[in-house]
Design an enzyme around this catalytic site. Structure first.
Site, PDB file in Angstrom:
ATOM      1  N   GLY A  72      45.510  44.843  33.351  1.00  0.00           N
ATOM      2  CA  GLY A  72      44.303  45.611  33.043  1.00  0.00           C
ATOM      3  C   GLY A  72      43.880  46.440  34.250  1.00  0.00           C
ATOM      4  N   ALA A  81      37.401  27.006  30.706  1.00  0.00           N
ATOM      5  CA  ALA A  81      37.037  26.201  31.885  1.00  0.00           C
ATOM      6  C   ALA A  81      38.221  25.508  32.556  1.00  0.00           C
ATOM      7  CB  ALA A  81      35.989  25.158  31.481  1.00  0.00           C
ATOM      8  N   ALA A  82      39.267  25.216  31.780  1.00  0.00           N
ATOM      9  CA  ALA A  82      40.421  24.521  32.376  1.00  0.00           C
ATOM     10  C   ALA A  82      41.521  25.490  32.792  1.00  0.00           C
ATOM     11  CB  ALA A  82      40.980  23.499  31.384  1.00  0.00           C
ATOM     12  N   GLY A  83      41.292  26.782  32.585  1.00  0.00           N
ATOM     13  CA  GLY A  83      42.293  27.788  32.960  1.00  0.00           C
ATOM     14  C   GLY A  83      42.285  28.047  34.468  1.00  0.00           C
ATOM     15  N   LYS A 105      51.375  35.381  33.533  1.00  0.00           N
ATOM     16  CA  LYS A 105      50.493  36.436  32.984  1.00  0.00           C
ATOM     17  C   LYS A 105      51.085  36.960  31.681  1.00  0.00           C
ATOM     18  CE  LYS A 105      47.982  40.659  34.162  1.00  0.00           C
ATOM     19  NZ  LYS A 105      46.744  40.165  33.540  1.00  0.00           N
ATOM     20  N   HIS A 119      52.314  40.361  39.350  1.00  0.00           N
ATOM     21  CA  HIS A 119      51.496  39.175  39.048  1.00  0.00           C
ATOM     22  C   HIS A 119      52.391  37.965  38.819  1.00  0.00           C
ATOM     23  CE1 HIS A 119      48.225  42.064  38.267  1.00  0.00           C
ATOM     24  NE2 HIS A 119      47.412  41.038  38.483  1.00  0.00           N
ATOM     25  N   HIS A 120      51.762  36.801  38.764  1.00  0.00           N
ATOM     26  CA  HIS A 120      52.452  35.534  38.532  1.00  0.00           C
ATOM     27  C   HIS A 120      53.186  35.505  37.190  1.00  0.00           C
ATOM     28  CE1 HIS A 120      49.144  34.428  35.806  1.00  0.00           C
ATOM     29  NE2 HIS A 120      48.383  35.063  36.689  1.00  0.00           N
ATOM     30  N   THR A 177      38.322  38.863  31.052  1.00  0.00           N
ATOM     31  CA  THR A 177      39.529  38.912  30.209  1.00  0.00           C
ATOM     32  C   THR A 177      40.104  40.326  30.218  1.00  0.00           C
ATOM     33  OG1 THR A 177      38.465  37.278  28.800  1.00  0.00           O
ATOM     34  CG2 THR A 177      40.361  38.430  27.869  1.00  0.00           C
ATOM     35  N   THR A 178      41.424  40.428  30.174  1.00  0.00           N
ATOM     36  CA  THR A 178      42.068  41.740  30.088  1.00  0.00           C
ATOM     37  C   THR A 178      42.876  41.832  28.789  1.00  0.00           C
ATOM     38  OG1 THR A 178      44.000  40.955  31.303  1.00  0.00           O
ATOM     39  CG2 THR A 178      42.238  41.976  32.585  1.00  0.00           C
TER      40      THR A 178
END
Ligand code: NAD
Length: 268
Positions: A165, A9-11, A159, A155-156, A99-100
């Site tokens: 994925g 939830a905080a991600g 990651k 990607h950032h 999720t990957t």
């Protein structure tokens, strides 16, 4: 209202999902989870997401809250997602997995678990990327083995898995269309004296930099021309919207392992 729990939830994605849920008319946030050692445990999930008080307090025990949600959205890490899938499917509830980085063994287990609960799993929940799969399959059918195929993703810097994925899933679509085995034909990055390119390979290049949300390009290169199909995500909200669409859809399905094409109604 369909009651939705968000784990992680905080991600980055967790916060975006909570923001999207706040605006939804059919789904409501009913539970939120974080890592047991997270400093966000006990905080209001809406406040953590920056969208004001939600009256949902972030906890860590999914099994203790099973009666409090209809669907669990999980964008965390494979080990956590697998543990949650065991709990959620045993209870006959539904799960949307973003999720990957799953191993083959974990994928197989998800398949088994989906015999008792409905699971929608997609490495990329944006509508555009799922359309991209259709477009690259069409291109590969026409261009066949006459082109070099490369998949470039960016990607950032935070990651933690590579290639993405989504890049791997795009590779799978191409390999299946061309009758190749991705495990045999994938080439991940190149360095040193590589020799000439084998046309049967599918190359993957990874960029990690700054705050890039997610760019993917599939390049079909021949002599004299090349075709590039590119998707760029500019906000995580596109993934969150896909996850919410899947969460509303999955309640109508029986047990099984579904993907985003099923949700969008564009499966073959
Ligand atoms: P992130 O690191 O910002 O968030 C992950 C969160 O999970 C963190 O807050 C972490 O504390 C939490 N977490 C770890 N262990 C936990 C546990 N035991 N219980 C509950 N929470 C726990 O990562 P992110 O950028 O939000 O990405 C998460 C995943 O989603 C990655 O695998 C990423 O590749 C994937 N992703 C998928 C899509 C898609 O469309 N499918 C889009 C974006 C990201």
């Amino acid at each position: 209202m369909i009651r939705v729990a968000v784990t992680g939830a905080a991600g980055r994605m967790g916060r975006t999902l909570i923001e999207a849920l706040t605006a939804s008319e059919v789904l409501s946030l009913s539970a939120a989870f974080e890592h047991p050692q997270s400093s966000f445990i006990g905080n209001d999930a809406g406040e953590v997401a920056g969208v004001g008080k939600s009256s949902v307090v972030i906890g860590s025990d999914v099994s203790a809250m099973l009666s409090g949600f209809d669907v669990l959205i999980d964008f965390t890490i494979p080990e956590v997602t697998m543990a949650n899938a065991e709990i959620v499917c045993a209870a006959g509830k539904n799960m949307v997995i973003g999720t990957t980085g799953f191993s083959d063994v974990q994928r197989q287990r998800l398949h088994q678990l989906s015999e008792s609960g409905a699971i929608m799993q997609a490495a990329n929940m944006s509508v555009g990327i799922n359309l991209c799969h259709k477009l690259i399959a069409m291109a590969a059918q026409v261009l066949r083995d006459d082109v070099d195929i490369e998949i470039i993703e960016a990607h950032h810097r935070d990651k933690i898995d590579a290639p993405s994925g989504t890049a791997l899933a795009l590779g799978e679509t191409l390999a299946q269309t061309l009758g190749r085995d991705l495990k045999q034909c994938a080439v991940y990055g190149r360095e040193g004296r590589t020799g000439v390119r084998d046309r049967q390979t599918i190359g993957f290049e990874t960029i990690r930099a700054g705050d890039i949300v997610g760019d993917h390009t599939v390049m079909f290169a021949d002599e004299g021309e090349r075709l590039e199909i590119t998707h760029k995500a500019s906000s995580r909200m596109t993934f969150a919207k896909g996850a919410l669409r899947a969460s509303a859809w999955i309640g109508e399905q029986g047990p099984g392992l579904y993907n985003m094409n099923d949700v969008l109604g564009i499966s073959d």
